[in-house]
Write an enzyme that holds these catalytic residues in place. Structure first.
Site, PDB file in Angstrom:
ATOM      1  N   CYS A 142      -9.233 -24.356  17.249  1.00 13.74           N
ATOM      2  CA  CYS A 142      -8.071 -24.100  16.394  1.00 13.74           C
ATOM      3  C   CYS A 142      -6.803 -24.448  17.183  1.00 13.74           C
ATOM      4  O   CYS A 142      -6.839 -24.516  18.409  1.00 13.74           O
ATOM      5  CB  CYS A 142      -8.068 -22.652  15.915  1.00 13.74           C
ATOM      6  SG  CYS A 142      -7.306 -21.472  17.051  1.00 13.74           S
TER       7      CYS A 142
ATOM      8  N   ASP B 257      -3.909   7.122  -3.722  1.00  9.97           N
ATOM      9  CA  ASP B 257      -5.265   7.610  -3.957  1.00  9.97           C
ATOM     10  C   ASP B 257      -5.678   8.577  -2.849  1.00  9.97           C
ATOM     11  O   ASP B 257      -5.012   8.678  -1.823  1.00  9.97           O
ATOM     12  CB  ASP B 257      -6.248   6.421  -4.020  1.00  9.97           C
ATOM     13  CG  ASP B 257      -6.089   5.461  -2.850  1.00  9.97           C
ATOM     14  OD1 ASP B 257      -4.943   5.167  -2.464  1.00  9.97           O
ATOM     15  OD2 ASP B 257      -7.108   5.015  -2.307  1.00  9.97           O
TER      16      ASP B 257
ATOM     17  N   CYS C  27     -13.584 -22.731  20.695  1.00  7.10           N
ATOM     18  CA  CYS C  27     -12.767 -22.846  19.487  1.00  7.10           C
ATOM     19  C   CYS C  27     -11.831 -24.036  19.599  1.00  7.10           C
ATOM     20  O   CYS C  27     -11.331 -24.344  20.675  1.00  7.10           O
ATOM     21  CB  CYS C  27     -11.952 -21.569  19.294  1.00  7.10           C
ATOM     22  SG  CYS C  27     -10.978 -21.604  17.779  1.00  7.10           S
TER      23      CYS C  27
ATOM     24  N   ASP D   7       0.857  -1.181   0.000  1.00  8.71           N
ATOM     25  CA  ASP D   7       0.000   0.000   0.000  1.00  8.71           C
ATOM     26  C   ASP D   7       0.895   1.234   0.000  1.00  8.71           C
ATOM     27  O   ASP D   7       2.108   1.138   0.166  1.00  8.71           O
ATOM     28  CB  ASP D   7      -0.964  -0.042   1.204  1.00  8.71           C
ATOM     29  CG  ASP D   7      -2.215   0.812   0.960  1.00  8.71           C
ATOM     30  OD1 ASP D   7      -2.257   1.547  -0.053  1.00  8.71           O
ATOM     31  OD2 ASP D   7      -3.140   0.762   1.793  1.00  8.71           O
TER      32      ASP D   7
ATOM     33  N   CYS E 263      -5.998 -22.391  20.241  1.00 10.23           N
ATOM     34  CA  CYS E 263      -6.905 -22.493  21.386  1.00 10.23           C
ATOM     35  C   CYS E 263      -6.921 -23.884  22.007  1.00 10.23           C
ATOM     36  O   CYS E 263      -7.345 -24.047  23.145  1.00 10.23           O
ATOM     37  CB  CYS E 263      -8.330 -22.139  20.971  1.00 10.23           C
ATOM     38  SG  CYS E 263      -8.521 -20.425  20.461  1.00 10.23           S
TER      39      CYS E 263
HETATM   40  N1  GUN Z   1      -6.289   1.162   3.343  1.00  8.75           N
HETATM   41  C1  GUN Z   1      -7.514   1.272   3.875  1.00  8.75           C
HETATM   42  N2  GUN Z   1      -8.285   2.098   3.119  1.00  8.75           N
HETATM   43  C2  GUN Z   1      -7.532   2.506   2.088  1.00  8.75           C
HETATM   44  C3  GUN Z   1      -7.767   3.362   0.964  1.00  8.75           C
HETATM   45  O1  GUN Z   1      -8.845   3.918   0.768  1.00  8.75           O
HETATM   46  N3  GUN Z   1      -6.720   3.532   0.085  1.00  8.75           N
HETATM   47  C4  GUN Z   1      -5.513   2.928   0.279  1.00  8.75           C
HETATM   48  N4  GUN Z   1      -4.543   3.116  -0.628  1.00  8.75           N
HETATM   49  N5  GUN Z   1      -5.260   2.128   1.324  1.00  8.75           N
HETATM   50  C5  GUN Z   1      -6.260   1.919   2.221  1.00  8.75           C
HETATM   51 ZN    ZN Z   2      -9.060 -20.506  18.287  1.00  8.02          ZN
END
Ligand code: GUN
Ligand code: ZN
Length: 638
Positions: free
Chosen positions: A274, A122, A272, A87, A277
């Site tokens: 898993c 963005d 749970c 990201d 747990c």
């Molecule tokens: N992570 C959570 N929401 C967003 C978003 O709207 N844009 C981007 N790039 N990362 C995110």
């Molecule tokens: Zn668990």
């Protein structure tokens, strides 16, 4: 790059190719904080992670990490040799108000550190942003995506759809991406909605975005990390989900379950099994030191999440994702509200809902409003041709054939309607999914006003069927064969008005199953034209296809293919989507289709896996599974 394998609703089991391997959707990307790896990506992979997501902005802002990432790559930095998505810092701008990086710079950085999927910077649109602010944010986001498209190199570019809670802006943003070179489209700006359980706004936004996006590009829901919403997220078309919640919840002593969240402090028993747990107890966990406890809870949260992803995939496989989503909707009232948004959006969803499949299972009042039910009723209104006799209504739920009613049909050519959970439906269609192939409770009918007859024609004369039978008032000049009438009605329902007459023009022989006595094979003038499936729909054989192609006006049922494809299709090989020239927009996944050349010459019959918009857009994968090609048909003696 994306290949669709199986589907239910807008959910898709599909394959995404990346430079570091293939991933199968729907998939969950655990968020790795590069500063602090709690559970290693390798451990995550053993729990089910196929791809992880980390943040390039955080890496870039830290000198030590930046140098390692630039010299050795992001895979080395986080210790994972599978696919990595990064990201860009947009979320940091949402949290802190701004970011110190240029849009071009962060895309270049992601490319340089070898990210498989990199995200543009963005503009995060907030739920309470005014319309004009949102419009400008979308314009800026799109301009940045266009710029990034020129510099992303081999890295797949993720272009987020923004637009706050305005469906029309979401659709516009999504559409505008069509000619921008992105491989994936996250839906952005939805974290605040999920934090405040605004699932119906979320559902509206995702549907609006899907409406504008190219079907060949996988959709990622940014920050959708709670297993409670996975069935909804997948049904709406979320191919990729990501989770930092697993660790955030763990630090807050909260355990995630598909049914919701439990506070460890309130648990006397651990519900749970898993691995995390299974060798501890609630009391032991409470007694642990904070970091150790967070580690166990984080592992639990991840394991439960991956198990839920697997359950979603199996449901897609079975065609039962709607049922799964409807059951999960009982876990939070706002999920139930989102289910209503899904029902309102039935026209969009119906297009992608496969024909037939597994038995229809009632889950609650919403069952009568499912997209497949709406389609069934709409097709009755548009395609049903009643027999010429009197219309009678039988106030009884009938699934499949009934001897008494078959007699009424044969003796009086009666246009019989029977009761169903969806309202009155023609008796001749009582065997078809969803009415004939459904499990409903036997208590009071759950019919609600406006359903059934409201959609289809009015059942005006409610004469008692017995009266018609006993008095035999109608003189018959043309006795009706109930089985033939049923096949004819089925063909009309499935392929369009008039298809039944075209298919059955000649001497018809209906062969029943020796075991079940149900209608099986349909022969006309000695040729096997179709087979009736368990869900009541018809599978067309080549001779049946020839009749339909001769009698139904194009483009009905047609999928037009390039010559390069036709030469293989005649031998029974599948139609790949990249060879599709055009296709009837009324074709639904699972429908039987006529594969034709550009001169409308029939080359094969088969079952469509895609809709028109998908077949026209997808570069990879099968559009039609061919049942019988022209060459095969001419070699097979019937
Ligand atoms: N992570 C959570 N929401 C967003 C978003 O709207 N844009 C981007 N790039 N990362 C995110
Ligand atoms: Zn668990």
């Amino acid at each position: 790059m994306f290949e669709l394998k199986k589907r239910d609703g807008l959910a898709r089991i599909g394959v995404i190719e990346t430079a570091h391997g293939r991933i199968e959707t729907p998939t969950l990307l655990p968020v790795i904080n590069p500063r602090k790896v709690v559970i290693t990506p390798t451990e995550m992979a053993s729990m089910g992670a196929e791809i992880i997501i980390t943040n390039s902005y955080i890496i870039k802002r830290n000198e030590e990490m930046r140098e390692i990432a630039l010299s050795k790559g992001v895979h080395e930095l986080v210790g994972f040799d599978g696919p990595i998505m990064t990201d860009s810092g947009t979320f940091q701008s949402h949290v802190y108000g701004k970011v110190k990086v240029e849009p071009q710079e962060i895309v270049e950085f992601q490319r340089e550190i070898g990210s498989d999927i990199g995200t543009i910077l963005d503009i995060f649109t907030e739920p309470d942003d005014p319309r004009d602010v949102v419009e400008r944010a979308v314009d800026t986001t799109l301009a940045r995506a266009r710029e990034a498209a020129g510099i992303h190199g081999d890295m797949v570019l993720a272009g987020p759809v923004q637009g706050s809670i305005f469906p029309d802006i979401r659709t516009r943003c999504a559409r505008s991406y069509s000619d921008i070179d992105c491989g994936i489209h996250p839906i952005g700006g939805i974290v605040p909605l999920m934090e405040s359980y605004r699932y119906s706004d979320l559902a509206r936004i995702v549907l609006a975005s899907k409406k504008g996006l190219r079907p060949s590009r996988p959709v990622h829901l940014f920050g959708a990390g709670h297993p409670m919403m996975f069935p909804l997220a997948a049904y709406l078309g979320g191919d990729m989900l990501d989770s930092s919640s697993y660790i955030k919840y763990a630090r807050g002593d909260r355990m995630m379950f598909p049914s919701g969240t439990s506070r460890l402090g309130e648990l006397e028993h651990l519900p749970c099994s898993c691995p995390a747990c299974s060798d501890t107890t609630a009391a032991e966990l409470k007694g642990m030191d904070e970091d150790d406890r967070a580690l166990v809870l984080a592992e639990h949260n991840l394991r439960v999440s991956f198990a839920e992803i697997r359950a979603v995939k199996q449901a897609i496989n079975d065609g039962s994702l709607f049922e799964m989503m409807a059951r999960r909707a009982r876990c939070h009232p706002e999920l139930l509200a989102a289910l209503h948004v899904v029902l309102e959006g039935w026209e969009q969803l119906e297009r992608y809902a496969p024909i037939g499949r597994k038995a229809f299972m009632q889950t609650g009042h919403e069952s009568t409003y499912r997209p497949v039910v709406r389609r069934f009723l709409k097709r009755i209104a548009e395609r049903y041709s009643p027999p010429p006799g009197p219309r009678v209504f039988v106030d009884e739920v009938v699934q499949g054939e009934s001897e008494v009613l078959n007699r009424g049909l044969a003796r009086a050519s009666a246009d019989i309607w029977v009761s169903s959970p969806f309202g009155p439906v023609p008796y001749l269609l009582s065997h078809i999914y969803p009415v004939g192939y459904a499990l409903f409770h036997s208590g009071t009918p759950i019919l609600e006003p406006g359903m059934g007859s409201g959609f289809s024609m009015k059942v005006d004369s409610r004469k008692d069927i017995k009266g018609v039978l006993e008095h035999n008032a109608i003189s018959l000049n043309q006795p009706i064969d109930p089985a033939v009438a049923r096949v004819r009605a089925t063909a009309d329902h499935q392929f369009g008005k008039g298809a039944g007459n075209v298919l059955l023009d000649g001497t018809v022989e209906v062969v029943r199953s020796r075991n079940t006595d149900r209608i099986r094979n349909i022969k006309v003038d000695g040729e096997h034209v179709a087979t009736m499936r368990n869900d009541g729909f018809l599978s067309i054989r080549f001779p049946g296809g020839r009749r339909l192609a001769g009698g139904l006006d194009a483009p009905a049922m047609r999928i037009v293919v390039e010559p390069d494809s036709a030469e293989f299709n005649v031998k029974g090989k599948s139609v790949f989507s990249r060879f599709v020239v055009d296709m009837d927009d009324e074709i639904r996944p699972g429908d039987d289709v006529l594969v034709v050349t550009e001169e409308y010459e029939l080359v094969a019959v088969g079952r469509a896996l895609l809709t028109r918009d998908e077949a026209m857009d997808m570069e990879k994968g099968v559009a039609v599974k061919v049942r019988e090609g022209a060459d095969q048909a001419s070699n097979v003696a019937e």
